[in-house]
Scaffold this motif. Structure first.
Motif, short mmCIF file in Angstrom:
data_model
loop_
_atom_site.label_atom_id
_atom_site.label_comp_id
_atom_site.label_asym_id
_atom_site.label_seq_id
_atom_site.Cartn_x
_atom_site.Cartn_y
_atom_site.Cartn_z
N GLY A 345 1.12 59.44 -54.52
CA GLY A 345 2.32 59.99 -54.29
C GLY A 345 3.31 59.14 -54.65
N THR A 347 6.26 56.48 -56.28
CA THR A 347 7.15 56.62 -57.30
C THR A 347 6.80 55.26 -58.18
OG1 THR A 347 8.93 55.99 -56.00
CG2 THR A 347 8.39 58.45 -56.46
N ASN A 392 -5.95 62.53 -56.95
CA ASN A 392 -4.61 62.65 -56.47
C ASN A 392 -3.78 61.86 -56.77
OD1 ASN A 392 -5.63 60.62 -54.87
ND2 ASN A 392 -4.57 61.00 -53.05
N GLN A 409 1.77 65.00 -60.62
CA GLN A 409 3.13 65.02 -60.42
C GLN A 409 3.78 63.67 -59.83
OE1 GLN A 409 4.78 68.53 -57.96
NE2 GLN A 409 6.73 67.63 -57.77
N GLY A 411 5.01 61.19 -57.55
CA GLY A 411 5.91 61.09 -56.26
C GLY A 411 5.47 62.36 -55.31
N ASN A 412 4.34 62.91 -55.81
CA ASN A 412 3.60 63.91 -54.82
C ASN A 412 2.07 63.54 -54.89
OD1 ASN A 412 1.99 66.72 -55.36
ND2 ASN A 412 3.52 66.76 -53.47
N ASP A 413 1.65 63.76 -53.35
CA ASP A 413 0.09 63.50 -53.13
C ASP A 413 -0.47 65.04 -52.79
OD1 ASP A 413 -2.24 63.04 -52.12
OD2 ASP A 413 -1.79 61.14 -50.86
N PRO A 414 -1.16 65.40 -53.62
CA PRO A 414 -1.57 66.76 -53.31
C PRO A 414 -2.74 66.62 -52.24
CG PRO A 414 -2.57 66.08 -55.33
CD PRO A 414 -1.66 64.91 -54.94
N TRP A 419 -4.39 68.30 -57.47
CA TRP A 419 -3.64 69.40 -57.87
C TRP A 419 -4.53 70.66 -57.95
CZ3 TRP A 419 -2.35 64.29 -59.07
CH2 TRP A 419 -1.13 63.83 -58.39
N SER A 442 8.09 64.76 -62.97
CA SER A 442 8.17 65.02 -61.70
C SER A 442 8.14 66.39 -61.40
CB SER A 442 9.78 64.64 -61.12
OG SER A 442 9.91 63.06 -61.58
N SER A 444 6.43 70.22 -61.07
CA SER A 444 5.05 70.86 -60.22
C SER A 444 4.18 70.76 -61.15
CB SER A 444 5.43 72.10 -59.44
OG SER A 444 5.61 73.01 -60.53
#
Length: 470
Positions: A345, A347, A392, A409, A411-414, A419, A442, A444
């Motif tokens: 996650g 950036t 991830n 994505q 900046g996003n840690d699923p 994902w 960035s 989804s």
């Protein structure tokens, strides 16, 4: 009595002569001058001053040898019924005819490499005499071939060619390897990324060059030099001569009329019309595109402006790899391309790699983890720490700093399952209907909309991709 004996002997001589003249002559065996009837693809020269394009001519074949790669650039031969007999296979042998001071590849250089000693001119195409068969076992006629390539669709095509001869045809064949998967023999022998072949089919006759026409059948194939394809049909790798010229830089069938070349070199075997050629770029020839899953694979008319991710392998342990695909319609330099890894996650990129070299139109480029199994590394163009990702982690492909594709994505840690629960312990392949990358790193990420999912440690498609627009 003497006169009667003389008359009898003369009668026997005349009968023998007449009888012999009534016997159907066998087809003459190929000789050296036959092998380059359709042209010298690279303008090879029989001089040690040309170590990377050194011409070797034998009755059995002609070839251009690359001293620094330890294999032929191409091998060309003529095949008709006079070349096929019943002699036994010979033994591999070093080619001592190479110029003094050049490294001469030995049979043992392939030992333990995992690659077959693969014939270009097949042993089965030269079985009329022991000397003919022995010539096919010189190491200058041999390249490293993956066993599933050599013992699968490659040998099936060789057998099919001899069946064409048995049906009353004669063939002009050119064969070689393209690209690089690394080396064996401490760097002395290059492993091709793919193996290609061109077969020109003519009915048995004479003045062969003049008989090549717009209707002449030409078979062209380009086959990935990898494991996992043993049971595939050689027809899965059909392409065009134009595409092979683009891939190799050689001028095939150069002795054939240009007008005829324009037709037969742009046509895939089995199709009724030529494939339209791509718009040429400065300094290059127009190139047609193949139409089946070969290396390179087809361009479909829905081209992209940049490379994109076509396969993602998040396997067991360090079995991790990324595949890029060239769907631009032309060969692409990798200068300016870079891949960044964004872990957990973040950036900020934790790892990146700047790419180099080039990728032919319709071809792939594979980046693998340096600790991946040989099943993965054997399919890779390079290894890099950027392939040390988990399910991830996000991955971004840029060109001169501009995002041209992304996976995940930023900046996003699923979470550990990744994902959509499908990016951990899975292989994902870009859907065939996707012809360009996701340039928003960035947004989804829903893998199922653009990727097909396969089970853990599925490597069978790595190094081979195609696009088929709706």
């Amino acid at each position: 009595m003497k006169d009667r004996r003389l008359i009898t002997l003369l009668a026997l001589f005349v009968l023998g002569f007449v009888g012999a003249s009534l016997v159907q002559p066998t087809q003459a065996k190929t000789v050296s001058s036959d092998n380059l009837v359709l042209g010298n693809p690279s303008g090879a020269v029989a001089s040690s001053s040309y170590p990377t394009n050194y011409l070797i001519q034998r009755n059995q074949y002609a070839l251009s040898y690359h001293r620094d790669n330890g294999i032929a650039n191409w091998v060309s031969w003529h095949l008709d019924s006079g070349d096929i007999g019943s002699v036994s296979r010979s033994d591999f042998q070093t080619d001592t005819s190479l110029p003094s001071g050049w490294y001469r590849v030995a049979t043992g250089d392939y030992s333990g490499s995992g690659y077959d000693r693969g014939h270009m001119t097949p042993s089965g195409d030269r079985t009329a005499t022991t000397a003919d068969n022995q010539a096919t076992f010189y190491m200058t006629n041999i390249i490293p071939q993956a066993p599933d390539n050599n013992q699968g669709p490659w040998v099936d095509l060789e057998t099919y060619a001899r069946e064409l001869v048995s049906a009353g045809n004669e063939l002009y064949i050119i064969s070689g390897g393209a690209g690089s998967r690394g080396t064996i023999a401490s760097g002395k022998v290059r492993i091709p990324n793919s193996t290609w072949k061109i077969i020109v089919v003519l009915s048995q006759g004479s003045n062969d060059l003049s008989r090549v026409s717009n209707n002449t059948r030409v078979i062209a194939i380009n086959m990935p030099n990898v494991q996992g394809i043993r049971d595939n049909d050689w027809r899965d790798y059909l392409t065009t001569v134009d595409a092979l010229e683009s891939l190799t830089g050689y001028n095939f069938l150069s002795n054939v009329s240009t007008n005829i070349q324009n037709v037969i070199e742009a046509r895939v075997d089995g199709s009724t019309t030529p494939i339209p050629t791509a718009v040429p770029t400065s300094g290059t020839n127009p190139t047609a595109t193949p139409v089946r899953t070969a290396t390179p694979t087809p361009s479909t008319g829905c081209t992209s402006s940049r490379l994109f991710f076509s396969e993602y392998v998040e396997g067991s342990s360090n079995n991790k790899a990324l595949e890029l695909y060239n769907n631009t319609g032309a060969s692409v330099s990798l200068s300016g391309y870079s891949i960044q890894l964004y872990a957990n996650g973040s950036t900020s990129a934790s790892s990146s790699v700047n790419l180099s070299g080039s990728v032919a139109n319709g071809a792939t480029y594979v980046i693998a983890n340096a600790s991946a199994s040989s099943s993965v590394q054997n399919l890779a163009n390079i290894t890099s720490s950027v392939a040390n990702f988990n399910g991830n982690d996000a991955l971004v492909l840029t060109y001169n700093g501009t995002v041209v594709d992304s996976f995940g994505q930023v900046g996003n840690d699923p979470g550990s399952s990744g994902w959509g629960g499908t990016t951990t312990d899975r292989t994902l392949r870009r859907k065939a209907t996707i012809s360009a990358g996701d340039t928003n790193r960035s947004d989804s990420f829903t893998p199922s909309s653009t990727w097909d999912s396969y089970s853990l440690d599925t490597f069978s498609g790595l190094g081979n991709h195609s696009v088929s627009c709706p």
